[in-house]
Scaffold this active site. Structure first.
Site, PDB file in Angstrom:
ATOM      1  N   MET A  18       0.827  -1.192   0.000  1.00  0.00           N
ATOM      2  CA  MET A  18       0.000   0.000   0.000  1.00  0.00           C
ATOM      3  C   MET A  18       0.850   1.225   0.000  1.00  0.00           C
ATOM      4  O   MET A  18       2.038   1.172  -0.040  1.00  0.00           O
ATOM      5  CB  MET A  18      -0.766   0.053   1.281  1.00  0.00           C
ATOM      6  CG  MET A  18      -1.499  -1.151   1.378  1.00  0.00           C
ATOM      7  SD  MET A  18      -1.933  -1.359   3.002  1.00  0.00           S
ATOM      8  CE  MET A  18      -2.362  -2.971   2.871  1.00  0.00           C
TER       9      MET A  18
ATOM     10  N   LEU B 275       5.690  -4.073   4.152  1.00  0.00           N
ATOM     11  CA  LEU B 275       6.932  -3.507   3.634  1.00  0.00           C
ATOM     12  C   LEU B 275       6.981  -3.638   2.119  1.00  0.00           C
ATOM     13  O   LEU B 275       6.855  -4.737   1.580  1.00  0.00           O
ATOM     14  CB  LEU B 275       8.140  -4.211   4.275  1.00  0.00           C
ATOM     15  CG  LEU B 275       8.270  -3.991   5.782  1.00  0.00           C
ATOM     16  CD1 LEU B 275       9.333  -4.904   6.370  1.00  0.00           C
ATOM     17  CD2 LEU B 275       8.596  -2.531   6.088  1.00  0.00           C
ATOM     18  N   GLU B 276       7.168  -2.509   1.442  1.00  0.00           N
ATOM     19  CA  GLU B 276       7.111  -2.496  -0.020  1.00  0.00           C
ATOM     20  C   GLU B 276       8.456  -2.171  -0.663  1.00  0.00           C
ATOM     21  O   GLU B 276       8.540  -2.007  -1.870  1.00  0.00           O
ATOM     22  CB  GLU B 276       6.045  -1.498  -0.474  1.00  0.00           C
ATOM     23  CG  GLU B 276       4.662  -1.855   0.053  1.00  0.00           C
ATOM     24  CD  GLU B 276       3.570  -0.908  -0.403  1.00  0.00           C
ATOM     25  OE1 GLU B 276       3.820  -0.077  -1.286  1.00  0.00           O
ATOM     26  OE2 GLU B 276       2.453  -1.004   0.141  1.00  0.00           O
ATOM     27  N   ASN B 277       9.479  -2.093   0.171  1.00  0.00           N
ATOM     28  CA  ASN B 277      10.795  -1.749  -0.367  1.00  0.00           C
ATOM     29  C   ASN B 277      11.832  -2.817  -0.037  1.00  0.00           C
ATOM     30  O   ASN B 277      12.984  -2.533   0.240  1.00  0.00           O
ATOM     31  CB  ASN B 277      11.233  -0.394   0.204  1.00  0.00           C
ATOM     32  CG  ASN B 277      10.262   0.713  -0.169  1.00  0.00           C
ATOM     33  OD1 ASN B 277      10.083   1.010  -1.342  1.00  0.00           O
ATOM     34  ND2 ASN B 277       9.617   1.314   0.818  1.00  0.00           N
TER      35      ASN B 277
END
Length: 322
Positions: free
Chosen positions: A1, A148-150
């Site tokens: 998100m 966590l998107e990184n």
């Protein structure tokens, strides 16, 4: 998100063989067999501003978005945004207790589009676990959501989450990976989910902001369709996760994400396809998964801006599943 477009989810199984946990702490909620997860925004990005008490009753798991990174590797903190309107942290904690008294779980989400938390070695894993445990004790959170998107290191995030579980055996752990992160059980996010399968509540993958992806049958499906939801869910269902640990994560409105919004009726068709074999598009799973956990949305705030359509339509449908 993202801080303006995010997601997440959570729960515990009903008919599997996973070990039973100790009784929840006072005020904690037992996640229902079929659960609805919603992210609550601790910021104002144009969606309806809510306090926790304003969140629609259809949401069984409320993921507070987001925790903040500190200067210590792996450590997280939580800071109430004044824009939300709470007069004090105690008022916020009181709303958490009230939601729990109503049978809901409230978890703290780590990550989001701008999240900078990194758990990449034993020291940062220890810092992460210690800070999560402290926030659970200080605020009364039922658990943690990993959004966590990184990048994510499965070895050390698994280590960290096991340490949280060791301190809180009834912890609710949800995850909201992006679609690319769950394309293969060899991916770090997928490996983390499998690594904590004994106590993982739910993976509510973000079925949006991704364009077209490969389904479990090898065919390519476009986001915004029932086939995208069912074909990608099938990858998780057929590669080690229990059906009770799989949820469908979607935006609450077209404004909540850059792409991939689907009407509540499409989400309900996907839920029926996966649990009953009806409502499918061109892709039809080889078997049904009646224990499917449910659905998640980003966010409760965007849902409120959209007349709570997700809560009423998808929420009602999830809760009617056998």
């Amino acid at each position: 998100m993202s801080a303006g477009v995010a997601a997440a989810g959570t729960a515990q199984a009903a008919q599997d063989t996973r070990p039973q946990h100790s009784a929840p702490a006072a005020g904690a909620a037992a996640v229902p067999k079929h659960a609805v997860t919603g992210y609550w925004q601790n910021f104002n990005n144009g969606a309806t501003v809510q306090k926790l008490k304003d969140v629609d009753d259809a949401y069984d798991i409320i993921a507070v978005a987001f925790a903040d990174a500190t200067g210590k590797p792996g450590e997280i903190a939580f800071n109430l945004d004044p824009a939300v309107g709470y007069g004090s942290a105690d008022d916020f904690k009181a709303d958490i207790k009230a939601k729990q008294a109503a049978g809901k779980s409230v978890v703290l989400s780590v990550g989001g589009e701008k999240g900078a938390v990194s758990v990449s070695d034993s020291a940062s894993a220890g810092n992460f676990a210690a800070s999560v445990n402290k926030l659970m004790d200080d605020y009364g959170f039922n658990g943690v959501d990993i959004d966590l998107e990184n990048g994510l290191n499965s070895t050390y995030m698994t280590q960290a989450l096991k340490a949280v579980h060791a301190a809180h055996s009834d912890v609710v752990v949800t995850m909201a990976p992006q679609t690319i992160d769950m394309q293969s059980p060899q991916n770090e996010y997928f490996k983390t989910a499998l690594g904590i399968k004994d106590f993982l509540t739910a993976v509510n993958m973000q079925y949006y902001n991704s364009g077209s992806m490969i389904g479990c049958d090898g065919n390519v499906y476009s986001q915004g369709t029932v086939d995208f939801l069912t074909g990608l869910a099938c990858i998780q269902l057929e590669n080690g996760l229990d059906a009770s640990q799989v949820g469908i994560g979607v935006p609450a409105s077209a404004s909540a994400a850059g792409g991939g919004y689907v009407a509540p009726s499409v989400v309900n068709d996907a839920l029926d396809c996966l649990t009953k074999g009806s409502g499918c598009g061109s892709f039809k799973p080889s078997k049904t998964y009646p224990g499917l956990r449910g659905a998640m949305t980003w966010s409760t705030n965007w849902d409120a801006s959209n007349g709570n359509a997700f809560a009423s339509q998808v929420g009602g449908h999830v809760h009617s599943l056998p």
